[in-house]
Design a protein around this motif. Sequence first.
Motif, PDB file in Angstrom:
ATOM      1  N   ALA A  69      -1.389  -9.513   4.644  1.00  0.00           N
ATOM      2  CA  ALA A  69      -2.621 -10.065   3.601  1.00  0.00           C
ATOM      3  C   ALA A  69      -2.284  -9.953   2.123  1.00  0.00           C
ATOM      4  O   ALA A  69      -2.378 -10.591   1.291  1.00  0.00           O
ATOM      5  CB  ALA A  69      -3.902  -9.181   4.139  1.00  0.00           C
ATOM      6  N   ALA A  70      -1.562  -8.403   1.927  1.00  0.00           N
ATOM      7  CA  ALA A  70      -1.396  -8.305   0.554  1.00  0.00           C
ATOM      8  C   ALA A  70      -0.143  -9.137  -0.007  1.00  0.00           C
ATOM      9  O   ALA A  70      -0.126  -9.433  -1.130  1.00  0.00           O
ATOM     10  CB  ALA A  70      -0.967  -6.918   0.516  1.00  0.00           C
ATOM     11  N   ALA A  71       0.663  -9.357   1.013  1.00  0.00           N
ATOM     12  CA  ALA A  71       1.830 -10.209   0.413  1.00  0.00           C
ATOM     13  C   ALA A  71       1.508 -11.613  -0.057  1.00  0.00           C
ATOM     14  O   ALA A  71       2.398 -12.118  -0.635  1.00  0.00           O
ATOM     15  CB  ALA A  71       3.041 -10.233   1.695  1.00  0.00           C
ATOM     16  N   GLU A  72       0.562 -12.122   0.506  1.00  0.00           N
ATOM     17  CA  GLU A  72       0.120 -13.562  -0.057  1.00  0.00           C
ATOM     18  C   GLU A  72      -0.268 -13.693  -1.444  1.00  0.00           C
ATOM     19  O   GLU A  72      -0.171 -14.670  -2.170  1.00  0.00           O
ATOM     20  CB  GLU A  72      -1.199 -13.975   0.911  1.00  0.00           C
ATOM     21  CG  GLU A  72      -0.881 -13.908   2.426  1.00  0.00           C
ATOM     22  CD  GLU A  72      -2.300 -14.491   3.035  1.00  0.00           C
ATOM     23  OE1 GLU A  72      -3.136 -14.617   2.392  1.00  0.00           O
ATOM     24  OE2 GLU A  72      -2.010 -14.448   4.468  1.00  0.00           O
ATOM     25  N   HIS A  73      -0.440 -12.415  -1.912  1.00  0.00           N
ATOM     26  CA  HIS A  73      -0.720 -12.217  -3.233  1.00  0.00           C
ATOM     27  C   HIS A  73       0.362 -11.763  -4.125  1.00  0.00           C
ATOM     28  O   HIS A  73       0.182 -11.257  -5.345  1.00  0.00           O
ATOM     29  CB  HIS A  73      -1.913 -11.501  -3.620  1.00  0.00           C
ATOM     30  CG  HIS A  73      -3.170 -12.101  -2.902  1.00  0.00           C
ATOM     31  ND1 HIS A  73      -3.694 -13.316  -3.327  1.00  0.00           N
ATOM     32  CD2 HIS A  73      -3.608 -11.841  -1.562  1.00  0.00           C
ATOM     33  CE1 HIS A  73      -4.626 -13.647  -2.197  1.00  0.00           C
ATOM     34  NE2 HIS A  73      -4.899 -12.650  -1.389  1.00  0.00           N
ATOM     35  N   GLY A  74       1.756 -11.253  -3.590  1.00  0.00           N
ATOM     36  CA  GLY A  74       2.880 -10.755  -4.299  1.00  0.00           C
ATOM     37  C   GLY A  74       2.305  -9.225  -4.418  1.00  0.00           C
ATOM     38  O   GLY A  74       3.106  -8.607  -5.253  1.00  0.00           O
ATOM     39  N   LEU A  75       1.731  -8.680  -3.549  1.00  0.00           N
ATOM     40  CA  LEU A  75       1.073  -7.208  -3.638  1.00  0.00           C
ATOM     41  C   LEU A  75       1.585  -6.476  -2.388  1.00  0.00           C
ATOM     42  O   LEU A  75       1.926  -7.132  -1.386  1.00  0.00           O
ATOM     43  CB  LEU A  75      -0.124  -7.140  -3.729  1.00  0.00           C
ATOM     44  CG  LEU A  75      -0.791  -7.365  -5.121  1.00  0.00           C
ATOM     45  CD1 LEU A  75      -2.358  -7.622  -5.064  1.00  0.00           C
ATOM     46  CD2 LEU A  75      -0.335  -6.986  -6.444  1.00  0.00           C
ATOM     47  N   ALA A  76       1.563  -5.202  -2.430  1.00  0.00           N
ATOM     48  CA  ALA A  76       2.074  -4.382  -1.382  1.00  0.00           C
ATOM     49  C   ALA A  76       1.356  -2.948  -1.156  1.00  0.00           C
ATOM     50  O   ALA A  76       0.859  -2.657  -2.186  1.00  0.00           O
ATOM     51  CB  ALA A  76       3.578  -4.122  -1.313  1.00  0.00           C
ATOM     52  N   PRO A  77       0.875  -2.458   0.056  1.00  0.00           N
ATOM     53  CA  PRO A  77       0.476  -1.083   0.044  1.00  0.00           C
ATOM     54  C   PRO A  77       1.495  -0.121   0.509  1.00  0.00           C
ATOM     55  O   PRO A  77       2.843  -0.572   0.718  1.00  0.00           O
ATOM     56  CB  PRO A  77      -0.328  -1.387   1.541  1.00  0.00           C
ATOM     57  CG  PRO A  77       0.458  -2.274   2.266  1.00  0.00           C
ATOM     58  CD  PRO A  77       1.049  -3.326   1.423  1.00  0.00           C
ATOM     59  N   LEU A  78       1.358   1.046   0.143  1.00  0.00           N
ATOM     60  CA  LEU A  78       2.494   2.124   0.425  1.00  0.00           C
ATOM     61  C   LEU A  78       2.365   2.495   1.618  1.00  0.00           C
ATOM     62  O   LEU A  78       1.633   3.463   2.354  1.00  0.00           O
ATOM     63  CB  LEU A  78       2.273   3.154  -0.463  1.00  0.00           C
ATOM     64  CG  LEU A  78       2.529   2.914  -2.203  1.00  0.00           C
ATOM     65  CD1 LEU A  78       2.248   4.375  -2.761  1.00  0.00           C
ATOM     66  CD2 LEU A  78       3.805   2.179  -2.366  1.00  0.00           C
ATOM     67  N   CYS A  79       3.146   1.768   2.753  1.00  0.00           N
ATOM     68  CA  CYS A  79       3.022   2.333   4.164  1.00  0.00           C
ATOM     69  C   CYS A  79       4.146   2.932   4.716  1.00  0.00           C
ATOM     70  O   CYS A  79       5.190   3.399   3.865  1.00  0.00           O
ATOM     71  CB  CYS A  79       2.848   0.978   5.010  1.00  0.00           C
ATOM     72  SG  CYS A  79       4.539  -0.239   4.815  1.00  0.00           S
TER      73      CYS A  79
END
Length: 589
Positions: free
Chosen positions: A237-247
């Motif tokens: 979901a975050a990648a659709e906006h060029g973003l990422a969580p720290l997983c």
Amino acid sequence: MLATNSAADALQTPVGVWTGLIRRDDQTDSFTISFAPDGTIALRTPRSVGTGIWRADQPGRFSYELTEIFTPAAGRSGHVQIQVEAHLEGGAYRGIGTVRGDTRDGTTSAAFTGDRLDGGPAAWHDVVSLGAQIRGRTLYPGDEGFEEASSGWLLTVEHRPAAVVVAADGDDVAAAVQFAAEAGLPVAVQSTGHGKSVPADGAVFIATGELRELSVDPRAGTARIGAGLRWGEVLTAAAEHGLAPLCGSSGQVGVMGYLTGGGLPLTGRTYGFAADYVRSLDIVTADGLLRTVSPAQEPDLFWAVRGGKSNFGVVVAAEIELLPLRAIYGGELYYPVEDAGHAAHVLGSYLAWVKEQPEEMSSSVTLVRFPDVPQLPEEFRGCSFVQVRVVYMGEEEQGARLVEPLRALGPDKDTCGARPYTQITEIYQDPKNPVMAHLRSALLHELDDEAVEELVSFIDPSTPGGPFPGVELRHLGGALNRAPGRSHAVSTQGAAFHLWLRMPAPAEQADAVRKVADEALERLRRWDTGAMLPGFLFDHDSAPERVRRAYSDADYRRLAALKAKYDPNQLFRINHNIPPFSDGERTGS
């Protein structure tokens, strides 16, 4: 209630579990009812639950009265009062009753017929009223779906709860917590079961897997995530906006257990713990209140939950910061071990290499020896390997230059290269299906040649027997060793490496593998800092004296004082428990 003095007499009372039908007007409904020797009743139907009392004035004849409460699944609210006169006919009973209260037509008559299923009260007898307020599912031992709902990814810990609430929302969680508090039962919480450490026997077990809220605010660079999500879903979901969580290393891990344990990301040396990036948490505390905590709202509780895990309540949702990360340079280098000397050369070279790396480079090394068993592919049986995994947050060319010394060691497999951030969890290839594995951990100082010798001895191909521990060393330092902007109860306490022992084994080998893990940790004691990370407390490490090691002395005292404030009666104790203390005195049980 009629007293009984023999098995024959007992058959003349309704004690036991019965299933049957109730017929009133033109409607027929099924029910299951439990009669206990103390004169109490518990009722279950597809749309209601009930409690009441029964009495028997003469053999084979009894009466009962109960309050039936409609559950949210009924599509209506309210309750009815039921009074029944009944008699036994061998293994069955027949009864005529009246139903009054919240009915469409006032008082109605009903006919009851039941067949005995069991001679004792049901396992759910004392907790049946839990389901009265739950919009999701309430499951009891023996119900379809009960075992699945209370299981999880880590199979070495088996839960035997009194009831499972598959929560549909935060209100369900609050209702379950309130019920447990009133009944004097502990509360356990689980999403995916990757972090299981203590059996939830006799507990009210809250399964959060259906709390699946997920929204991304690209302008603010944040995500709101429900407790039932897994990191792979948030990544996408975050990648659709060029973003990422720290997983971490697995996209299958539940978000909330990871965050409340601190979260050790694959990019940790660059960005620190995932807990650093939590902006707020929605949590149900022991008083049944749903609170939103943040740096501005109940900051002490906000601090404690990020590291204290489930000691302070059930987290149902979180708001986290996302980072503008689209790509990484990373992968795995795989070295078959020819002999102990070869393994020592690879491991020693890796340890020398990490000392030269910038904070943008996070990495780990794993030493593994596979048993010689037919279940494995022939090329792995009895073989030892060293695996190095890297994640570099920078340009591809620079990443390749930094990894070159590792490539010079001659790996048989090299997957390092540029890849989308969404593929970061593929580097570790963690198992997706449930596993029977024993897990232990420690935080280590810098490692010398003697440490290399000890570590390599665990996978020395020339030594017979087994089982053998899989040993991972995660390189720490960098941002992980600095104070975060939003302080929390997680710290490496200055350690250089995180040690992670993983030992897959069937149940019959549990004692043997635990002994091997204990021996491995003892042999590495001189490099052990004495500290641990709260997100890695499994097996023996959930013991109170080892839980203390997961926190600095000052942080542990603060956590214990906050436990006394928010959960003095230890409602939340099915976990790596922090007992409540206030001014140095233990409170609660």
